[in-house]
Design an enzyme around this catalytic site. Structure first.
Site, mmCIF file in Angstrom:
data_model
loop_
_atom_site.group_PDB
_atom_site.id
_atom_site.type_symbol
_atom_site.label_atom_id
_atom_site.label_comp_id
_atom_site.label_asym_id
_atom_site.label_seq_id
_atom_site.Cartn_x
_atom_site.Cartn_y
_atom_site.Cartn_z
ATOM 1 N N ASP A 1 0.772 -1.063 0.035
ATOM 2 C CA ASP A 1 -0.141 -0.026 -0.028
ATOM 3 C C ASP A 1 0.879 1.178 -0.033
ATOM 4 O O ASP A 1 1.903 1.180 0.714
ATOM 5 C CB ASP A 1 -0.967 -0.252 1.334
ATOM 6 C CG ASP A 1 -2.007 1.094 1.271
ATOM 7 O OD1 ASP A 1 -1.960 2.165 0.919
ATOM 8 O OD2 ASP A 1 -3.101 0.688 1.250
ATOM 9 N N HIS B 1 -10.109 -6.220 -3.096
ATOM 10 C CA HIS B 1 -8.900 -6.135 -2.456
ATOM 11 C C HIS B 1 -8.766 -6.622 -1.170
ATOM 12 O O HIS B 1 -9.916 -6.211 -0.276
ATOM 13 C CB HIS B 1 -7.893 -4.831 -2.926
ATOM 14 C CG HIS B 1 -8.707 -3.822 -2.282
ATOM 15 N ND1 HIS B 1 -9.800 -3.387 -2.861
ATOM 16 C CD2 HIS B 1 -8.342 -2.759 -1.363
ATOM 17 C CE1 HIS B 1 -9.935 -2.004 -2.162
ATOM 18 N NE2 HIS B 1 -9.200 -1.994 -1.394
ATOM 19 N N HIS C 1 -6.562 -5.922 2.617
ATOM 20 C CA HIS C 1 -5.509 -5.245 3.195
ATOM 21 C C HIS C 1 -4.994 -6.147 4.158
ATOM 22 O O HIS C 1 -5.658 -6.742 4.936
ATOM 23 C CB HIS C 1 -6.077 -4.034 3.770
ATOM 24 C CG HIS C 1 -6.425 -2.967 2.983
ATOM 25 N ND1 HIS C 1 -5.774 -1.917 2.791
ATOM 26 C CD2 HIS C 1 -7.554 -2.710 2.710
ATOM 27 C CE1 HIS C 1 -6.288 -0.816 2.196
ATOM 28 N NE2 HIS C 1 -7.422 -1.419 1.953
#
Length: 131
Positions: free
Chosen positions: A28, A92, A94
């Site tokens: 990220d 997605h 994390h």
């Protein structure tokens, strides 16, 4: 084509942490902590629960392997998983190394890391994933 699809296809640079033919993991760029990684399907799908059951299962197994690599590269209590899905129209996950649950608070200030540091972090995770 979504931003994440372009990243997975190499059209936009990223800090690659892991990949296979179906999935791609990269850092990220606004991390909560060092090692904060995003895992995406290469196939463009907006909502994680729009994925077929077998694909979703493979996605989670891939994410688990990435989480194991993150934990080896950045010793932590656990690697947390979050699925938010509103900021980019591409499914997605994390993965966030946690010393406490506070590390998963997305309201926390984001880290500002140099390109060299990001590359080193990605390299550590990629090395552990490749073992």
């Amino acid at each position: 084509m979504s931003l994440f699809t372009k990243i997975a296809e190499g059209e936009i640079p990223s800090y690659k942490c892991a990949e296979n033919e179906e999935f791609y993991a990269f850092l990220d760029i606004n991390p909560l902590v060092k090692g904060h990684t995003l895992v995406i399907p290469r196939r463009e799908v907006d909502y994680i629960f729009d994925m077929e059951d077998d694909e979703l299962a493979r996605f989670e197994v891939f994410a688990k392997k990435v989480a194991v690599a993150i934990k080896a590269a950045f010793p932590c209590v656990k690697v947390g998983q979050a699925v938010l899905g509103l900021e980019v129209p591409h499914a997605h996950i994390h993965l966030i190394p946690m010393q406490s649950e506070k590390d998963m608070n997305f309201a926390n200030p984001k880290l500002s890391l140099s390109a060299e540091e990001m590359q080193a972090i990605a390299g550590k995770i990629y090395e552990e994933f490749s073992k």
